[in-house]
Design a protein around this motif. Sequence first.
Motif, mmCIF file in Angstrom:
data_model
loop_
_atom_site.group_PDB
_atom_site.id
_atom_site.type_symbol
_atom_site.label_atom_id
_atom_site.label_comp_id
_atom_site.label_asym_id
_atom_site.label_seq_id
_atom_site.Cartn_x
_atom_site.Cartn_y
_atom_site.Cartn_z
ATOM 1 N N ALA A 1 20.724 38.800 33.803
ATOM 2 C CA ALA A 1 20.136 39.483 34.886
ATOM 3 C C ALA A 1 20.463 40.923 34.902
ATOM 4 N N THR A 2 20.106 41.604 36.180
ATOM 5 C CA THR A 2 20.593 43.105 36.273
ATOM 6 C C THR A 2 21.522 43.565 37.343
ATOM 7 N N SER A 3 21.764 44.660 37.540
ATOM 8 C CA SER A 3 22.853 45.269 38.360
ATOM 9 C C SER A 3 24.192 45.293 38.037
ATOM 10 N N SER A 4 25.054 45.790 38.646
ATOM 11 C CA SER A 4 26.493 46.031 38.245
ATOM 12 C C SER A 4 27.582 45.800 39.278
ATOM 13 N N GLY A 5 28.835 46.002 38.921
ATOM 14 C CA GLY A 5 29.827 45.851 39.697
ATOM 15 C C GLY A 5 30.629 44.547 39.542
ATOM 16 N N SER A 6 31.447 44.090 40.437
ATOM 17 C CA SER A 6 32.190 42.854 40.108
ATOM 18 C C SER A 6 32.075 42.007 41.369
ATOM 19 N N SER A 7 31.087 41.895 41.956
ATOM 20 C CA SER A 7 30.797 41.138 42.905
ATOM 21 C C SER A 7 30.995 39.628 42.477
ATOM 22 N N THR A 8 31.615 38.798 43.508
ATOM 23 C CA THR A 8 31.889 37.510 43.201
ATOM 24 C C THR A 8 31.082 36.436 43.970
ATOM 25 N N LEU B 1 30.410 44.014 26.961
ATOM 26 C CA LEU B 1 30.512 43.915 28.354
ATOM 27 C C LEU B 1 29.222 43.679 28.891
ATOM 28 N N THR B 2 29.124 42.925 29.815
ATOM 29 C CA THR B 2 27.919 42.501 30.654
ATOM 30 C C THR B 2 27.820 42.868 32.107
ATOM 31 N N THR B 3 27.076 43.470 32.822
ATOM 32 C CA THR B 3 27.143 43.861 34.205
ATOM 33 C C THR B 3 25.806 43.504 34.854
ATOM 34 N N SER B 4 25.419 42.280 34.450
ATOM 35 C CA SER B 4 24.183 42.085 35.047
ATOM 36 C C SER B 4 24.401 41.238 36.465
ATOM 37 N N ALA B 5 23.233 40.966 37.172
ATOM 38 C CA ALA B 5 23.517 40.179 38.524
ATOM 39 C C ALA B 5 24.068 38.977 38.274
ATOM 40 N N ASP C 1 38.097 44.309 36.556
ATOM 41 C CA ASP C 1 37.370 44.948 37.480
ATOM 42 C C ASP C 1 37.094 46.435 36.893
ATOM 43 N N LYS C 2 38.269 47.001 36.767
ATOM 44 C CA LYS C 2 38.411 48.533 36.358
ATOM 45 C C LYS C 2 37.368 48.733 35.129
ATOM 46 N N ILE C 3 37.645 47.896 34.203
ATOM 47 C CA ILE C 3 36.734 47.958 32.842
ATOM 48 C C ILE C 3 35.147 47.925 33.356
ATOM 49 N N ALA C 4 34.696 47.164 34.117
ATOM 50 C CA ALA C 4 33.221 46.806 34.676
ATOM 51 C C ALA C 4 32.881 47.831 35.310
ATOM 52 N N LYS C 5 33.722 48.335 36.236
ATOM 53 C CA LYS C 5 33.377 49.599 37.155
ATOM 54 C C LYS C 5 32.933 50.747 36.138
ATOM 55 N N ALA C 6 33.573 50.778 35.015
ATOM 56 C CA ALA C 6 33.220 52.027 34.212
ATOM 57 C C ALA C 6 31.984 51.975 33.522
ATOM 58 N N PRO D 1 31.750 48.618 26.235
ATOM 59 C CA PRO D 1 32.295 49.133 27.575
ATOM 60 C C PRO D 1 32.419 50.483 27.385
ATOM 61 N N ALA D 2 31.842 51.141 28.140
ATOM 62 C CA ALA D 2 32.248 52.666 28.377
ATOM 63 C C ALA D 2 33.568 53.153 28.215
#
Length: 300
Positions: free
Chosen positions: A75-82, A177-181, A272-277, A288-289
């Motif tokens: 899926a899509t979106s980004s961040g570290s939502s749980t 790195l994956t940042t999907s929903a 979380d820091k890596i995903a946020k970047a 990962p960026a």
Amino acid sequence: MPTNEQRRETAKRKLERQLERRAKQARMRRILVIVGGAVAALAVIAAVVITVINNNNKHKGTTTATTGTSAPSSATSSGSSTEPVPNAAPLPPFQPSASVGANCQYQATPQEPAAKPVKPPRTGKVPTDPAQVSASMATSQGNLGLMLANNESPCTVNSFASLIGQKYFDNTKCHRLTTSASLGVLQCGDPKGDGTGGPGYQFANEYPTDQYPPNDPKLQQPVIYPRGTLAMANAGPGTNGSQFFMVYKDSELPPQYTVFGTIQPDGLAVLDKIAKAGITGGGEDGPPASEVLIKSILLD
């Protein structure tokens, strides 16, 4: 000089022309109203079609395929939502059995030689005691504490510990790195750094796959791999090698990826820091960026 009859005829023709002109104008107004309504309707239909197409394209973009050993994209979106992914069951509770760790086998893969010189781990029966084994991962982005589930996936922990002892993971990059929903993971363990490398051997799945009968349809149904899970990446059942992924937010996957530990709170903060970047070049799946270099992993 025109007669009265001629004047009446002239007036009559003039009136007829006026009536005809007015009728024509009325028809034109009706046509314009109809055309305007049709144009408006087409505009609405076009807007709906464009919205549907965009939504479909967005959905299609959530399943980017990758090659090599991996966890599936999603899926899509980004961040570290749980927040848990809807409609997916939790991982099944672990039910110990006599077969756990009784006969660990590591089959050589001549067609895929080791990405870095390494010897396979010992085969046969491996101990499940102690139940938990602590490890420390030092990376360029910070340190991550790991707790390996030796009682649940001892063959996997046996391999991981063997690779650690041979410094297989030292100075290797986490390549994905994956940042999907519905999927938030950082994948590591390939000295090649592109997702195609392995240790020159492969081995069978353990927990949670071994909690289901063979060919159980539920093996194809998604479950939640919770935030903090440490699991093996693979290219299909029984193809575990050296690549692993760390889950930084609840993620949806079929139960065919061996869970062999958890990530401590300090490590989750690093993830979380890596995903946020984000990801190099944008998108939802890729390097990962912020480069993540594993400096070392040590058993505590």
